[in-house]
Design an enzyme around this catalytic site. Structure first.
Site, PDB file in Angstrom:
ATOM      1  N   CYS A 179       4.061  47.188-117.443  1.00 29.68           N
ATOM      2  CA  CYS A 179       4.172  47.862-118.736  1.00 29.68           C
ATOM      3  C   CYS A 179       2.887  48.655-118.940  1.00 29.68           C
ATOM      4  O   CYS A 179       2.254  48.590-119.981  1.00 29.68           O
ATOM      5  CB  CYS A 179       4.435  46.880-119.869  1.00 29.68           C
ATOM      6  N   ASP A 192       6.503  41.269-111.629  1.00 27.50           N
ATOM      7  CA  ASP A 192       6.085  41.901-112.884  1.00 27.50           C
ATOM      8  C   ASP A 192       4.703  41.321-113.222  1.00 27.50           C
ATOM      9  O   ASP A 192       4.577  40.492-114.114  1.00 27.50           O
ATOM     10  CB  ASP A 192       7.135  41.538-113.954  1.00 27.50           C
ATOM     11  N   ASP A 230       0.361  29.545-108.118  1.00 26.94           N
ATOM     12  CA  ASP A 230      -0.125  30.894-107.869  1.00 26.94           C
ATOM     13  C   ASP A 230       0.840  31.543-106.875  1.00 26.94           C
ATOM     14  O   ASP A 230       1.013  31.029-105.763  1.00 26.94           O
ATOM     15  CB  ASP A 230      -1.535  30.799-107.276  1.00 26.94           C
ATOM     16  N   ASN A 281      11.515  36.418-120.109  1.00 31.94           N
ATOM     17  CA  ASN A 281      12.660  37.236-120.539  1.00 31.94           C
ATOM     18  C   ASN A 281      13.395  37.830-119.347  1.00 31.94           C
ATOM     19  O   ASN A 281      14.617  37.899-119.332  1.00 31.94           O
ATOM     20  CB  ASN A 281      12.195  38.358-121.481  1.00 31.94           C
ATOM     21  N   ALA A 331       6.322  34.067-116.750  1.00 30.46           N
ATOM     22  CA  ALA A 331       6.239  33.794-118.193  1.00 30.46           C
ATOM     23  C   ALA A 331       6.043  35.091-118.988  1.00 30.46           C
ATOM     24  O   ALA A 331       5.396  36.003-118.488  1.00 30.46           O
ATOM     25  CB  ALA A 331       5.071  32.850-118.464  1.00 30.46           C
ATOM     26  N   PRO A 332       6.602  35.185-120.192  1.00 33.80           N
ATOM     27  CA  PRO A 332       7.388  34.195-120.951  1.00 33.80           C
ATOM     28  C   PRO A 332       8.845  34.069-120.533  1.00 33.80           C
ATOM     29  O   PRO A 332       9.563  33.281-121.138  1.00 33.80           O
ATOM     30  CB  PRO A 332       7.279  34.701-122.387  1.00 33.80           C
TER      31      PRO A 332
HETATM   32  C1  LIG Z   1       3.440  40.740-117.443  1.00 38.97           C
HETATM   33  S1  LIG Z   1       3.557  39.026-117.522  1.00 38.97           S
HETATM   34  C2  LIG Z   1       5.239  38.715-117.013  1.00 38.97           C
HETATM   35  C3  LIG Z   1       6.285  38.942-118.075  1.00 38.97           C
HETATM   36  C4  LIG Z   1       7.653  38.415-117.701  1.00 38.97           C
HETATM   37  N1  LIG Z   1       8.111  39.017-116.454  1.00 38.97           N
HETATM   38  C5  LIG Z   1       8.693  38.651-118.782  1.00 38.97           C
HETATM   39  O1  LIG Z   1       9.397  39.664-118.716  1.00 38.97           O
HETATM   40  O2  LIG Z   1       8.822  37.835-119.674  1.00 38.97           O
HETATM   41  C6  LIG Z   1       2.634  38.500-116.122  1.00 38.97           C
HETATM   42  C7  LIG Z   1       2.576  36.993-115.931  1.00 38.97           C
HETATM   43  O3  LIG Z   1       2.058  36.716-114.635  1.00 38.97           O
HETATM   44  C8  LIG Z   1       1.261  35.550-114.694  1.00 38.97           C
HETATM   45  N2  LIG Z   1       0.408  35.551-113.495  1.00 38.97           N
HETATM   46  C9  LIG Z   1      -0.762  36.194-113.307  1.00 38.97           C
HETATM   47  N3  LIG Z   1      -1.225  35.972-112.065  1.00 38.97           N
HETATM   48  C10 LIG Z   1      -0.331  35.173-111.447  1.00 38.97           C
HETATM   49  C11 LIG Z   1      -0.253  34.593-110.135  1.00 38.97           C
HETATM   50  N4  LIG Z   1      -1.220  34.794-109.227  1.00 38.97           N
HETATM   51  N5  LIG Z   1       0.816  33.835-109.833  1.00 38.97           N
HETATM   52  C12 LIG Z   1       1.789  33.622-110.749  1.00 38.97           C
HETATM   53  N6  LIG Z   1       1.766  34.132-111.993  1.00 38.97           N
HETATM   54  C13 LIG Z   1       0.723  34.897-112.343  1.00 38.97           C
HETATM   55  C14 LIG Z   1       0.542  35.708-116.009  1.00 38.97           C
HETATM   56  O4  LIG Z   1       0.053  34.452-116.458  1.00 38.97           O
HETATM   57  C15 LIG Z   1       1.648  36.268-116.896  1.00 38.97           C
HETATM   58  O5  LIG Z   1       2.352  35.240-117.521  1.00 38.97           O
HETATM   59  C1  LIG Z   2      11.109  38.159-125.124  1.00 34.71           C
HETATM   60  O1  LIG Z   2      12.118  37.522-125.883  1.00 34.71           O
HETATM   61  C2  LIG Z   2      11.697  37.012-127.131  1.00 34.71           C
HETATM   62  C3  LIG Z   2      12.858  36.259-127.740  1.00 34.71           C
HETATM   63  O2  LIG Z   2      14.012  37.068-127.865  1.00 34.71           O
HETATM   64  C4  LIG Z   2      11.182  38.162-127.992  1.00 34.71           C
HETATM   65  O3  LIG Z   2      10.704  37.674-129.226  1.00 34.71           O
HETATM   66  C5  LIG Z   2      10.067  38.885-127.258  1.00 34.71           C
HETATM   67  O4  LIG Z   2       9.644  40.019-127.991  1.00 34.71           O
HETATM   68  C6  LIG Z   2      10.521  39.328-125.881  1.00 34.71           C
HETATM   69  N1  LIG Z   2       9.395  39.893-125.141  1.00 34.71           N
HETATM   70  C7  LIG Z   2       9.496  41.032-124.456  1.00 34.71           C
HETATM   71  C8  LIG Z   2       8.261  41.440-123.757  1.00 34.71           C
HETATM   72  O5  LIG Z   2      10.522  41.691-124.386  1.00 34.71           O
END
Ligand SMILES: C[S@@+](CC[C@H](N)C(=O)[O-])C[C@H]1O[C@@H](n2cnc3c(N)ncnc32)[C@H](O)[C@@H]1O
Ligand SMILES: *[C@@H]1O[C@H](CO)[C@@H](O)[C@H](O)[C@H]1NC(C)=O
Ligand SMILES: *[C@@H]1O[C@H](CO)[C@@H](O)[C@H](O)[C@H]1NC(C)=O
Ligand SMILES: *[C@@H]1O[C@H](CO)[C@@H](O)[C@H](O)[C@H]1NC(C)=O
Length: 457
Positions: free
Chosen positions: A332, A270, A250, A204, A201-202
C-alpha cells in the site's frame, strides 16, 4: 494577438480559481485527518525541536504506531517514537476519557469527517453469505451496487458508516477497500490448493483467500509479530473459515522444502511497507515537501531503503518454494523503491525459476511506472484518483515452464496436477501424441493451460 487577450485573461482567472479550489481542498483534508494525531502528540508532549522540524514524518509514524501497521526498528524517527509508544498510548487513552468514549474505533470515527468523495466498499464473505443475499440485506438501508472489477465486492455511497452493521459484526461482510480486495483476487487461488499468506496480520486478505477457495484446501497464514497474531486470529474466527492455519513465524525463516510448505501452490506476499498509499499519503499531500513518490528527508529515505531491502528478501524467498505457480506481491505504497524497483531487482532470478510477470485485471488502466521491461503488467492504484495508492505484481510459472523439453521420464519435478493429467490421458489422446516425432513439444503445447482466468499478455 488582439483576439487572444480576452482568452488569456479568462485563462488566468480559471487558473486562479483552480489554485484556490486546490488549496481549499488541501486544507479540508488537513483538518479531517490530522487532529487526532496532533492531539495525541500534544498530550504526550514528547517532541523536541529536532522532531518538531520533521513533523510530517512524525505524524505518519505516530499514526502507524497507534492505528496502523506494526513498525519495525528502521530509522531514527521510528526508534524515537517507538521508545515513547507508552506515552503515546496513554495520551490516546486520556483523549478517550476526555471525549467520553469507550472504544478507539469510536474515537476515530468521531474525528473522521468522512471523505465525501470516497465510496465505501464491503467484501462479502462468501463463506457465510452469498453476494445476492448481502445485496438484498444492505439495500434495505443503502444504495448498493456490485463492483465492476472485483467479484464479491460491493460499493456503497461515501458517507455510509457500516462499522456497527450486523453483517459486519457477524463476519458476513468485511469492510475492505477496493485495492486491498484486488490482491487475493489477483492471485486467484484454486479451491483445494495450499496457499501461503506470508505476512498475514490483520488477515483481511487471508480470509479473502479462504473465501475464494470456497473453504477447500489450506491457507497457511504466517505472521511475525506476536501482538498482531491476536488480530489475525480474531479475523480468522470472525470469517468462520476452518482451513486457515496461523503460524507465528518469520516468513524468511520458513524452509521451502519442509513438508508443510513444499506443497504450497500460491503465495500472497503483502509485506510491511511505508503505507504511503493510504493514510500516510493522505497526510503527505497536505505538505508540499512530500510530493508523490519523492522522499522528503534523510530519515524517510533510510526508512524506505530498509523496507525495500526486506521486501526484496521476502520476494526472493517466495520464489524458492518448489511447487509455487503464482505469487502476488503487493504494497500500500506509492514509492517506486518499494514497488517497481523491488520487482525489477528480482526479475532475473524469477526468470531463472521459470516465472514471468502476468497481468492482473487487464481491464484496469493504471499500470506500473515505465522503469522496467514488462511494466505494463504491473498494477497501480492512485491515492488521489482511486483514493488509495496500491501496487500489485503477479508472477506466474506455467506448468509448461517446469517441464524440461527433453521430457525425461522422471517426472518428479512436475507439479501434482501435471502428473495426474499425464496419467489421465485418454487412449485417443495417447495415440495422437506418442508416435509424433516432435512428441515432446507437441505435448507441451497440449498441456499448456489454455485459459488462465487471469488474462496474460
Ligand atoms: C502490510 S501488513 C499485512 C496486511 C494483511 N495482508 C492484510 O491484508 O490484512 C504486513 C504484516 O507483515 C508482518 N511481517 C513483517 N515482517 C514479517 C516477516 N519477516 N515474517 C512474517 N510477517 C512479517 C507485519 O507484522 C505485518 O503484520
Ligand atoms: C480489515 O477488516 C476490518 C474488519 O472489517 C476493517 O475494520 C479494516 O479496516 C480492514 N483493513 C483493511 C486494511 O482493509
Ligand atoms: C448475520 O447477521 C445477519 C443480519 O442480522 C443475519 O441475517 C445472518 O443470518 C447472520 N449470519 C450469521 C452467520 O450469523
Ligand atoms: C484425473 O481423473 C480423475 C478420475 O477420473 C479425476 O478425479 C481427476 O480430477 C483428474 N485429474 C485431472 C488433473 O484432470
Amino acid at each position: 494577438m488582439i483576439i487572444a487577450e480576452p482568452f488569456e485573461a479568462l485563462f488566468n482567472i480559471a487558473l486562479l480559481l483552480f489554485l484556490f479550489w486546490f488549496t481549499l481542498h488541501i486544507w479540508v483534508d488537513l483538518f479531517s485527518d490530522l487532529p487526532i494525531i496532533k492531539d495525541v502528540l500534544e498530550g504526550a508532549n514528547i517532541l523536541n525541536s529536532r522532531w518538531k522540524r520533521q513533523v510530517e514524518l512524525v505524524y505518519i509514524i505516530t499514526y502507524d504506531i497507534l492505528f496502523g501497521q506494526e513498525i519495525s526498528f528502521v530509522g531514527d524517527a521510528e526508534k524515537f517514537l517507538l521508545q515513547r509508544k507508552v506515552s503515546l498510548q496513554s495520551a490516546l487513552a486520556r483523549l478517550l476519557v476526555r471525549k467520553k468514549m469507550k472504544r478507539i474505533e469510536d474515537l476515530l470515527h468521531h474525528y473522521q469527517t468522512p471523505d465525501v468523495s470516497k465510496p465505501r466498499y464491503v467484501r462479502v464473505n462468501t463463506l457465510k453469505l452469498d453476494v445476492d443475499s448481502a445485496l438484498i440485506e444492505l439495500r434495505k438501508q443503502y444504495m448498493v451496487e456490485k463492483d465492476d472489477l472485483v467479484p464479491d465486492l460491493l460499493k456503497l455511497p461515501p458517507k455510509c458508516d457500516l462499522h456497527d452493521h450486523p453483517l459486519v459484526m457477524n463476519g458476513s461482510v468485511f469492510m475492505q477497500g477496493k485495492a486491498s480486495s484486488m490482491v487475493a483476487a489477483a492471485l486467484d487461488p484454486e479451491p483445494g490448493w495450499e496457499v501461503l499468506d506470508a505476512c498475514a496480520a490483520p488477515g483481511n486478505k487471508t480470509v479473502h483467500l479462504a473465501a475464494l477457495m470456497r473453504g477447500k484446501g489450506k491457507v497457511i497464514a504466517c505472521e511475525l509479530n506476536k501482538e498482531r497474531i491476536k488480530r489475525l486470529a480474531d479475523t480468522v474466527r470472525l470469517s468462520g473459515s476452518c482451513n486457515i492455519e496461523v503460524f507465528h513465524s518469520d516468513f524468511l525463516s520458513l524452509d521451502p522444502k519442509d513438508p508443510p510448505y513444499s506443497k504450497v501452490r500460491a503465495i500472497l506476499l503483502d509485506p510491511s511497507c511505508s503505507g504511503s498509499g493510504t493514510v500516510a499519503e493522505r497526510l503527505d499531500h497536505l505538505l508540499p515537501s512530500h510530493a508523490a513518490g519523492q522522499s522528503a528527508n534523510v530519515d524517510e529515505t533510510e526508512r524506505l531503503t530498509k523496507l525495500a531491502s526486506f521486501q526484496k528478501k521476502a520476494l526472493t524467498h517466495a520464489l524458492c518454494f518448489p511447487q509455487v505457480e503464482r505469487i502476488v506481491y503487493s504494497t500500500c505504497s506509492i514509492h517506486q523503491i518499494e514497488n517497481e524497483d523491488v520487482v525489477k531487482s528480482i526479475l532475473p532470478l524469477a526468470a531463472s525459476h521459470g516465472f514471468r510477470l502476468a497481468t492482473p485485471f487487464p481491464q484496469w488502466h493504471r499500470r506500473g511506472l515505465p522503469v522496467l521491461e514488462g511494466f505494463e503488467h504491473l498494477l497501480r492504484t492512485d491515492p488521489v484518483e482511486d483514493k488509495e495508492g496500491f501496487f500489485i505484481a503477479l508472477f506466474i510459472r506455467e506448468e509448461g515452464s517446469v517441464i524440461h523439453p527433453s521430457l525425461s521420464p522422471d517426472s518428479s519435478h512436475l507439479s501434482l496436477v501435471e502428473r495426474t493429467k499425464r496419467k489421465n490421458l485418454s487412449k485417443k489422446e495417447a495415440r495422437i501424441i506418442m508416435p509424433t516425432l516432435f512428441g515432446g513439444m507437441f505435448k507441451m503445447f497440449l498441456y499448456s493451460k489454455p485459459s488462465f482466468r487471469v488474462n496474460l499478455k
